[in-house]
Design a protein around this motif. Sequence first.
Motif, mmCIF file in Angstrom:
data_model
loop_
_atom_site.group_PDB
_atom_site.id
_atom_site.type_symbol
_atom_site.label_atom_id
_atom_site.label_comp_id
_atom_site.label_asym_id
_atom_site.label_seq_id
_atom_site.Cartn_x
_atom_site.Cartn_y
_atom_site.Cartn_z
ATOM 1 N N LEU A 180 0.844 -1.184 0.000
ATOM 2 C CA LEU A 180 0.000 0.000 0.000
ATOM 3 C C LEU A 180 0.883 1.238 0.000
ATOM 4 O O LEU A 180 1.875 1.306 0.726
ATOM 5 N N TYR A 181 0.546 2.211 -0.820
ATOM 6 C CA TYR A 181 1.250 3.482 -0.978
ATOM 7 C C TYR A 181 2.598 3.358 -1.687
ATOM 8 O O TYR A 181 3.269 4.368 -1.898
ATOM 9 N N GLY B 201 -3.552 -0.408 -13.057
ATOM 10 C CA GLY B 201 -4.406 -0.844 -11.970
ATOM 11 C C GLY B 201 -3.720 -1.886 -11.114
ATOM 12 O O GLY B 201 -2.501 -2.050 -11.144
ATOM 13 N N PHE B 202 -4.542 -2.612 -10.352
ATOM 14 C CA PHE B 202 -4.027 -3.638 -9.448
ATOM 15 C C PHE B 202 -4.919 -4.873 -9.513
ATOM 16 O O PHE B 202 -6.137 -4.767 -9.713
ATOM 17 N N PHE C 283 1.959 5.436 -10.102
ATOM 18 C CA PHE C 283 0.632 5.148 -9.550
ATOM 19 C C PHE C 283 0.779 4.279 -8.313
ATOM 20 O O PHE C 283 1.753 3.549 -8.154
ATOM 21 N N TRP C 284 -0.213 4.389 -7.418
ATOM 22 C CA TRP C 284 -0.172 3.671 -6.144
ATOM 23 C C TRP C 284 -1.596 3.499 -5.631
ATOM 24 O O TRP C 284 -2.531 4.132 -6.122
ATOM 25 N N CYS D 166 -2.614 8.526 -9.373
ATOM 26 C CA CYS D 166 -1.544 8.593 -10.356
ATOM 27 C C CYS D 166 -1.003 10.010 -10.400
ATOM 28 O O CYS D 166 -1.750 10.975 -10.233
ATOM 29 N N SER D 167 0.302 10.148 -10.613
ATOM 30 C CA SER D 167 0.911 11.448 -10.845
ATOM 31 C C SER D 167 1.810 11.348 -12.062
ATOM 32 O O SER D 167 2.259 10.256 -12.433
ATOM 33 N N THR D 168 2.078 12.489 -12.703
ATOM 34 C CA THR D 168 2.898 12.497 -13.909
ATOM 35 C C THR D 168 4.065 13.454 -13.756
ATOM 36 O O THR D 168 3.962 14.489 -13.106
ATOM 37 N N ASN D 169 5.186 13.060 -14.381
ATOM 38 C CA ASN D 169 6.381 13.906 -14.434
ATOM 39 C C ASN D 169 6.811 14.417 -13.070
ATOM 40 O O ASN D 169 7.184 15.574 -12.907
#
Length: 270
Positions: A61-62, A83-84, A129-130, A139-142
């Motif tokens: 997680l995280y 995804g997961f 992503f987490w 999700c985050s980018t750059n």
Amino acid sequence: MGACICPLEGSDGPSQPPNGPLFFHPYLKGSQVIMDESHCIASRTATFCNGIVFSSRPIELYEKVTLKILKEESRWTGGLRVGFTWQDPSLLEPSVLPPYICPDLVNQGRCRAGVLPEECEAEGTIVSFWVDNQGYVYCSTNEKPEGFLVISGVLVTSPLWAVVDIYGRTKALQLLDPSSLPTNADELSLLQQSESTCGDFLALPEECAVCFGQKANTVMLPCCHANFCSHCSLEIFHTTRCCPLCRQEVKKIIPISVLAKGESPEVWLE
């Protein structure tokens, strides 16, 4: 889609120490996927589908799964899906993999995945992503400090493996080591440089204005209306993409708790 700040060490949801190096699963992969010897670079050889890959081990997680887009192919449309799954990929045969994560693998009932926005399709883009302890995937980018909500409903009571669909315009990916990216402390420092806030979040309605069953815990940007739960915010973003209160276009959704700490909405809208 909504958003959250990346978790900090010592927070309520810290990442556990990873249990070994992370790479793509060497055996279970889509029929069009080829990998390098390190199993950190995966490419789709032909068509626009059959590009599913999995992580080699369970993801905490995280814990961030970080990818770099190495190549895109403009003749196709659609982009990366992430995804997961709570089904051990080592127990599956490649022949049983469907051509797509969404909706095929998701419909099998042991996976949750979502489509990333167009900003994640360009070559050189870094995507992390987490999943949090409530089953929300961000999700985050750059290497940006904010993360937007992609999906919910991940079963966090079981071991989880990351799953990625090298779909459409996305042609090749590299799995990166997150330790080489900015730390969470660096990210928080960037956010704290701003002094303005999006208003007073201490007198918010407790119930979601859409479902009236969940707590209102997200903020629509740029209008700053904060009357919706995470689930309804996600539905709005994927359908009308308009705030139900003012009809303004919704560009991002973030948790109330972030702006309540004094973070600037301008930071999240960059």
